[in-house]
Design a protein around this motif. Structure first.
Motif, PDB file in Angstrom:
ATOM      1  N   LEU A 159      92.176   4.649  -2.787  1.00 47.65           N
ATOM      2  CA  LEU A 159      92.682   3.285  -2.681  1.00 47.65           C
ATOM      3  C   LEU A 159      91.617   2.352  -2.114  1.00 47.65           C
ATOM      4  O   LEU A 159      91.393   1.261  -2.640  1.00 47.65           O
ATOM      5  N   ILE A 160      90.957   2.804  -1.064  1.00 46.96           N
ATOM      6  CA  ILE A 160      89.913   1.981  -0.434  1.00 46.96           C
ATOM      7  C   ILE A 160      88.749   1.775  -1.398  1.00 46.96           C
ATOM      8  O   ILE A 160      88.216   0.662  -1.535  1.00 46.96           O
ATOM      9  N   GLN A 161      88.361   2.837  -2.111  1.00 46.23           N
ATOM     10  CA  GLN A 161      87.271   2.735  -3.084  1.00 46.23           C
ATOM     11  C   GLN A 161      87.615   1.762  -4.213  1.00 46.23           C
ATOM     12  O   GLN A 161      86.723   1.156  -4.813  1.00 46.23           O
ATOM     13  N   SER A 162      88.902   1.618  -4.478  1.00 47.53           N
ATOM     14  CA  SER A 162      89.355   0.747  -5.577  1.00 47.53           C
ATOM     15  C   SER A 162      89.698  -0.663  -5.111  1.00 47.53           C
ATOM     16  O   SER A 162      90.205  -1.461  -5.906  1.00 47.53           O
ATOM     17  N   GLY A 163      89.456  -0.954  -3.840  1.00 49.81           N
ATOM     18  CA  GLY A 163      89.619  -2.329  -3.384  1.00 49.81           C
ATOM     19  C   GLY A 163      90.708  -2.578  -2.367  1.00 49.81           C
ATOM     20  O   GLY A 163      90.873  -3.718  -1.910  1.00 49.81           O
ATOM     21  N   ALA A 164      91.469  -1.548  -1.986  1.00 52.40           N
ATOM     22  CA  ALA A 164      92.512  -1.751  -0.973  1.00 52.40           C
ATOM     23  C   ALA A 164      91.873  -1.981   0.387  1.00 52.40           C
ATOM     24  O   ALA A 164      90.949  -1.259   0.779  1.00 52.40           O
ATOM     25  N   THR A 165      92.337  -2.970   1.095  1.00 51.10           N
ATOM     26  CA  THR A 165      91.765  -3.297   2.409  1.00 51.10           C
ATOM     27  C   THR A 165      92.714  -2.973   3.560  1.00 51.10           C
ATOM     28  O   THR A 165      92.295  -2.967   4.717  1.00 51.10           O
ATOM     29  N   LYS A 166      93.983  -2.689   3.227  1.00 50.09           N
ATOM     30  CA  LYS A 166      94.963  -2.361   4.265  1.00 50.09           C
ATOM     31  C   LYS A 166      95.650  -1.058   3.888  1.00 50.09           C
ATOM     32  O   LYS A 166      96.460  -1.026   2.954  1.00 50.09           O
ATOM     33  N   CYS A 167      95.320   0.018   4.589  1.00 48.04           N
ATOM     34  CA  CYS A 167      95.908   1.324   4.315  1.00 48.04           C
ATOM     35  C   CYS A 167      96.351   1.970   5.626  1.00 48.04           C
ATOM     36  O   CYS A 167      95.615   1.917   6.621  1.00 48.04           O
ATOM     37  N   TYR A 168      97.529   2.567   5.615  1.00 47.99           N
ATOM     38  CA  TYR A 168      98.091   3.166   6.821  1.00 47.99           C
ATOM     39  C   TYR A 168      98.625   4.562   6.502  1.00 47.99           C
ATOM     40  O   TYR A 168      99.026   4.839   5.366  1.00 47.99           O
ATOM     41  N   SER A 169      98.643   5.424   7.490  1.00 47.18           N
ATOM     42  CA  SER A 169      99.064   6.812   7.274  1.00 47.18           C
ATOM     43  C   SER A 169     100.538   6.930   6.936  1.00 47.18           C
ATOM     44  O   SER A 169     100.955   7.838   6.215  1.00 47.18           O
ATOM     45  N   ASN A 170     101.356   6.025   7.466  1.00 47.16           N
ATOM     46  CA  ASN A 170     102.795   6.064   7.215  1.00 47.16           C
ATOM     47  C   ASN A 170     103.386   4.681   7.462  1.00 47.16           C
ATOM     48  O   ASN A 170     102.683   3.748   7.864  1.00 47.16           O
ATOM     49  N   ILE A 171     104.679   4.563   7.220  1.00 49.00           N
ATOM     50  CA  ILE A 171     105.347   3.268   7.375  1.00 49.00           C
ATOM     51  C   ILE A 171     105.389   2.830   8.834  1.00 49.00           C
ATOM     52  O   ILE A 171     105.265   1.635   9.147  1.00 49.00           O
ATOM     53  N   GLU A 172     105.539   3.787   9.741  1.00 49.93           N
ATOM     54  CA  GLU A 172     105.577   3.440  11.165  1.00 49.93           C
ATOM     55  C   GLU A 172     104.289   2.747  11.590  1.00 49.93           C
ATOM     56  O   GLU A 172     104.316   1.739  12.303  1.00 49.93           O
ATOM     57  N   GLU A 173     103.181   3.277  11.139  1.00 50.96           N
ATOM     58  CA  GLU A 173     101.876   2.672  11.472  1.00 50.96           C
ATOM     59  C   GLU A 173     101.767   1.268  10.887  1.00 50.96           C
ATOM     60  O   GLU A 173     101.280   0.352  11.540  1.00 50.96           O
ATOM     61  N   PHE A 174     102.239   1.107   9.663  1.00 50.65           N
ATOM     62  CA  PHE A 174     102.233  -0.214   9.030  1.00 50.65           C
ATOM     63  C   PHE A 174     103.137  -1.189   9.781  1.00 50.65           C
ATOM     64  O   PHE A 174     102.781  -2.355   9.997  1.00 50.65           O
ATOM     65  N   SER A 175     104.300  -0.719  10.216  1.00 53.57           N
ATOM     66  CA  SER A 175     105.274  -1.613  10.871  1.00 53.57           C
ATOM     67  C   SER A 175     104.716  -2.213  12.167  1.00 53.57           C
ATOM     68  O   SER A 175     105.101  -3.306  12.563  1.00 53.57           O
ATOM     69  N   LYS A 176     103.807  -1.498  12.815  1.00 51.20           N
ATOM     70  CA  LYS A 176     103.229  -1.995  14.064  1.00 51.20           C
ATOM     71  C   LYS A 176     102.348  -3.217  13.833  1.00 51.20           C
ATOM     72  O   LYS A 176     102.058  -3.962  14.788  1.00 51.20           O
ATOM     73  N   THR A 177     101.938  -3.422  12.590  1.00 46.80           N
ATOM     74  CA  THR A 177     101.127  -4.607  12.288  1.00 46.80           C
ATOM     75  C   THR A 177     102.009  -5.829  12.040  1.00 46.80           C
ATOM     76  O   THR A 177     101.490  -6.950  11.944  1.00 46.80           O
ATOM     77  N   ILE A 178     103.324  -5.614  11.915  1.00 44.75           N
ATOM     78  CA  ILE A 178     104.259  -6.702  11.636  1.00 44.75           C
ATOM     79  C   ILE A 178     105.040  -7.095  12.882  1.00 44.75           C
ATOM     80  O   ILE A 178     105.194  -8.279  13.182  1.00 44.75           O
ATOM     81  N   PHE A 179     105.537  -6.099  13.607  1.00 40.01           N
ATOM     82  CA  PHE A 179     106.398  -6.373  14.760  1.00 40.01           C
ATOM     83  C   PHE A 179     105.680  -6.041  16.058  1.00 40.01           C
ATOM     84  O   PHE A 179     104.922  -5.088  16.126  1.00 40.01           O
TER      85      PHE A 179
END
Length: 220
Positions: free
Chosen positions: A200-220
């Motif tokens: 994903l990163i090699q293809s241009g993704a700049t925001k990647c997280y191991s799971n949804i919990e990790e992602f949620s910490k960037t929102i709340f």
């Protein structure tokens, strides 16, 4: 920064919200076999479209050398549920149930876009106790391409939340095909999971997280 209530989050399901990919691919294969399809191409990652409806049509036409009839989709969908129930209930990707609930509690718009068919998709969400509304669920029942059902999800969300437009749209998925779809539609993208993270990163993704919990910490 765009206010959260003006942002629409479009969630993939398998591998993003539910830990269901291996089980589901086996179920897809067995469901096609139950329809008499014997020669099945199980290299699903290299399919033109990563969707149930495309998998069925592609393999049906390979086997029977005739055009696929859409009326087979319902039988295939029901067979898929039967095969899924042979396995233990799927588990959520860490943090999925709580994030969806937080979105609901905070009136943050979201919807689901999945390459699965409706009944299997709903069963996976139910087994993980993840809230959904059929009105917010776009599937491959109506579109073989991911672009098609992601746009369907967007239109469903506009109607559900009574918003003619969203200032920002974020697509959340675990696969390279999710990223490519977001890029094709000029949507922001968030990658979930470690399996495809490097690709994903090699293809241009700049925001990647191991799971949804990790992602949620960037929102709340």
């Amino acid at each position: 920064m765009t206010p959260l209530k003006d942002t629409l989050y479009i969630f993939d399901i398998d591998g993003t919200l539910t830990d269901s990919v291996p089980m589901y691919l086996i179920s897809v294969t067995k469901a096609m076999m139950s329809l008499g399809i014997k020669d099945i191409d199980t290299d699903y990652n290299n399919y033109k479209h990563h969707t149930d409806s495309y998998a069925l049509r592609y393999n049906y036409e390979r086997n029977f050398k005739k055009d696929f009839s859409d009326n087979l989709l319902e039988d295939f969908e029901n067979n898929l549920v039967t095969q899924m129930l042979e396995f233990d209930p799927v588990k959520e990707i860490k943090g999925a149930q709580s994030l969806i609930q937080l979105f609901r509690d905070n009136s943050i718009p979201f919807c689901f876009a999945t390459g699965a068919l409706p009944k299997p998709a709903m069963l996976k969400l139910e087994q993980c106790n993840i809230w959904y509304d059929k009105l917010l669920l776009a599937t491959s029942m109506t579109h073989e391409s991911r672009e098609g059902f992601v746009m369907d999800a967007l239109e469903r969300a506009k109607a559900f939340y009574n918003k003619p437009e969203f200032t920002n749209i974020v697509s959340i998925g675990d696969g390279l095909w999710d990223l490519k779809t977001a890029q094709n539609l000029s949507l922001d993208f968030v990658g979930i999971g470690d399996k495809n993270k490097e690709k994903l990163i090699q293809s241009g993704a700049t925001k990647c997280y191991s799971n949804i919990e990790e992602f949620s910490k960037t929102i709340f």
